[in-house]
Design a protein around this motif. Structure first.
Motif, PDB file in Angstrom:
ATOM      1  N   ALA A   1      52.790  26.485  49.220  1.00 18.17           N
ATOM      2  CA  ALA A   1      52.930  24.764  49.553  1.00 18.17           C
ATOM      3  C   ALA A   1      54.177  24.508  48.888  1.00 18.17           C
ATOM      4  O   ALA A   1      54.860  23.449  49.227  1.00 18.17           O
ATOM      5  N   ASN A   2      54.610  25.312  48.173  1.00 18.06           N
ATOM      6  CA  ASN A   2      56.088  24.850  47.275  1.00 18.06           C
ATOM      7  C   ASN A   2      56.672  26.255  46.992  1.00 18.06           C
ATOM      8  O   ASN A   2      56.165  27.414  46.993  1.00 18.06           O
ATOM      9  N   LYS A   3      57.887  26.183  46.562  1.00 18.13           N
ATOM     10  CA  LYS A   3      58.643  27.433  45.967  1.00 18.13           C
ATOM     11  C   LYS A   3      59.312  26.934  44.826  1.00 18.13           C
ATOM     12  O   LYS A   3      59.969  26.417  44.267  1.00 18.13           O
ATOM     13  N   ASP A   4      58.342  27.747  43.559  1.00 15.88           N
ATOM     14  CA  ASP A   4      58.468  27.331  42.456  1.00 15.88           C
ATOM     15  C   ASP A   4      59.849  28.038  41.593  1.00 15.88           C
ATOM     16  O   ASP A   4      60.518  27.261  40.705  1.00 15.88           O
ATOM     17  N   ASP A   5      60.215  29.216  42.254  1.00 14.66           N
ATOM     18  CA  ASP A   5      61.569  29.622  41.517  1.00 14.66           C
ATOM     19  C   ASP A   5      62.293  30.534  42.802  1.00 14.66           C
ATOM     20  O   ASP A   5      61.222  31.426  43.449  1.00 14.66           O
ATOM     21  N   ILE A   6      63.160  30.714  42.897  1.00 21.25           N
ATOM     22  CA  ILE A   6      63.868  31.514  43.900  1.00 21.25           C
ATOM     23  C   ILE A   6      65.330  31.900  43.312  1.00 21.25           C
ATOM     24  O   ILE A   6      66.070  31.134  42.905  1.00 21.25           O
ATOM     25  N   SER A   7      65.343  33.182  43.117  1.00 23.84           N
ATOM     26  CA  SER A   7      66.551  33.596  42.587  1.00 23.84           C
ATOM     27  C   SER A   7      67.209  34.800  43.263  1.00 23.84           C
ATOM     28  O   SER A   7      66.276  35.629  43.888  1.00 23.84           O
TER      29      SER A   7
END
Length: 542
Positions: free
Chosen positions: A54-60
């Motif tokens: 539902a969301n992308k809390d962290d992308i690295s």
């Protein structure tokens, strides 16, 4: 990717023989790391996939690449199969060093004499050799330490209750900030020079063997991030780090106590002792020492230093105060008073002795083997112990049945109107459980030991491995056209025996491995228990 190109030459003239090896090595290591997480699924159907988030809390994402090119040579001269001299040399070019200073050369020489060739054949001494050697070894730096680098930005705010509540990209706007560690365009390779002397003996046709060696090693220009004044805009600066001396000896004893046609028992022992001393540090360091690693909160401070004249990793912390006759000084609340400045505990990260035992029993193609390692001495910081005393889960917090007590042999300072200490009187103020002073005694004052209370002896004996293997009979292999086949069942990390004050963690655990080899010895923070591993290997030769 790794590429080796070798050329060899061998020849013999009477009692003399010559062996030459020259070559080149090209090694490239590249990594790509992509991390993403979501805290909630769009459809709670058990479909665990990022596309269902539902969301992308962290992308690295991160990449790294390191290339090393080396050329090397080895020349060995022999005489009468007993005297040998070996010359080695290598030159490397590394992409992790400054582009105009990325070349480093390190040679070596070894001389050995098999003196048993001059002794008449006998049933006692089967083989004897002495050797002396001197050599140098060069090491390059880690990735991307020569230039300033940038990292994804965050913005701190006290109003949202999270020190990193605002992250970027934010509303379509991205941001990067300079890393808190400043790279160096003047880095030099780390160089180690070592002189060594050794002796190798074998008795009774190999039933008893002894290897002994003594070394003297100097390492200079170690690459390490040193702390700098935050007013510069950085917390640390990568630099070459002084000079360190290691001297010590190693002993290995190999035995075959029992050997028959179908049965053999091997039993081997090893022991080593190392003395470590910091000889030099960069000029301008405060007090002639520099922080290797530290743990600090509002009430706990533990530092490991490199300090000239002492072993690497001298541990400093806040310590309790005592009178000249050795009585503990406490405040009016009955709690120990800790010094305002950190002090040398006299304890160090370095161990004193290492050793081990390995054994194997072989019978008709079946081999049972085990390995035990031991380490004596050295200390480490344990956040696990720190938290267990804070929460009251440590065994020591049951002191006196958690009933009220007055700290033994403690005194309270008597002061005049100007605050000067004029004497001491016996302490009569109890420590209670109900008013929080009991917890304060163990947590904030370290049970009258200060920060030293959160250090543990890192000594251990560890049963590393037990394995049972079976080499299948060759006639079975011939029937199925195999050259050989073995089956091995094993268990690793079987058991660990720690020092009597360590019932908290595996002393080989570290939470600081990413900060470098020196910092990795500092200790652990919130570490999980070490796991035991079981497995089966099948090895087939065609």
């Amino acid at each position: 990717m790794n590429h080796d190109i070798l050329a060899t030459y061998q020849n013999k003239w009477g009692d003399f023989d010559l062996s030459v090896v020259v070559g080149t090595n090209i090694n490239e290591r590249a990594t790509t790391n992509l991390f993403a997480q979501t805290g909630k699924l769009t459809f709670e159907t058990g479909y665990w996939d990022l596309s269902n988030g539902a969301n992308k809390d962290d992308i690295s994402e991160s990449q790294s690449k390191r290339r090393l090119i080396g050329v090397f040579g080895d020349i060995t001269l022999g005489y009468a199969d007993q005297l040998f001299i070996d010359f080695t040399a290598r030159n490397d070019w590394s992409s992790t060093l400054p582009i105009d200073k990325n070349s480093y050369f390190y040679p070596g020489i070894t001389a050995s004499w098999i003196f048993s060739e001059l002794i008449p054949k006998n049933k006692v001494l089967s083989f004897g050799k002495v050797r002396v050697a001197y050599g140098m070894t060069g090491n390059d730096a880690n990735y991307y330490l020569t230039n300033p680098s940038f990292v994804q930005a965050t913005a701190t705010t006290a109003y949202l209750g999270d020190p990193a509540a605002i992250t970027f990209p934010l509303n379509g706007t991205n941001a990067f900030v300079a890393s808190a560690t400043l790279g160096s365009g003047t880095l030099r390779p780390e160089m180690t020079s070592e002189a060594e002397a050794g002796l190798e003996l074998k008795f009774f046709n190999g039933r008893l063997g002894l290897e002994a060696s003594y070394y003297h090693r100097i390492t200079k220009d170690q690459i390490f991030p040193l702390p700098v004044d935050p007013a510069t805009g950085y917390n640390r600066m990568v630099t070459n780090f002084g000079k360190v001396r290691n001297t010590g000896f190693e002993l290995v004893l190999n035995t075959v106590p029992v050997k028959t046609k179908n049965f053999q028992w091997n039993l081997d022992f090893n022991v080593a002792r190392n003395w470590n001393t910091v000889l030099e540090l960069p000029e301008g360091l405060d007090g002639g020492k520099s922080i290797i690693e530290s743990f600090s909160t509002s009430k706990d401070k533990v530092y490991a230093y490199a300090e000239v004249g002492k072993p690497m990793g001298e541990i400093y912390t806040n310590l309790p105060q005592y009178t000249d006759d050795g009585k503990l000084i406490v405040g009016k609340d009955g709690q120990p008073l800790l010094g305002a400045d950190i002090e040398d505990t006299g304890k160090n990260l370095q161990c004193k002795w290492t050793g081990g035992i390995s054994t194997s029993l072989s019978f008709y193609g079946v081999t049972l083997s085990a390995t035990l390692d031991a380490r004596l001495g050295g200390y480490m910081f344990s956040r696990t112990k720190n938290l267990m005393e804070f929460t009251g889960n440590g065994i020591i917090t049951t002191y006196n049945g958690r009933k009220p007590f007055v700290i033994p042999n403690s005194v309270v300072a008597i002061k005049d109107a100007e605050g000067n200490v004029t004497g001491y009187t016996e302490n009569t103020t109890p420590i209670y459980l109900y008013d929080g002073s009991y917890q304060k005694y163990f947590d904030e004052t370290g049970a009258a030991q200060g920060g030293e209370f959160f250090l543990i002896d890192r000594s251990f004996a560890k049963l590393r491995n037990i394995s049972l293997s079976w080499d299948l009979p060759s006639k079975w292999m011939q029937a199925i056209h195999f050259e050989g086949m073995s089956i091995t069942a094993y268990v690793n990390n079987v058991a660990t025996f720690t020092a009597k004050d360590n019932y908290y963690i595996d002393p080989e655990t570290t939470s600081y491995a990413t900060d470098g080899d020196l910092a990795a010895q500092f200790g652990e923070s919130y570490s999980n228990p070490t796991s035991r591993q079981y497995g089966v290997n099948v090895n087939i030769k065609f």
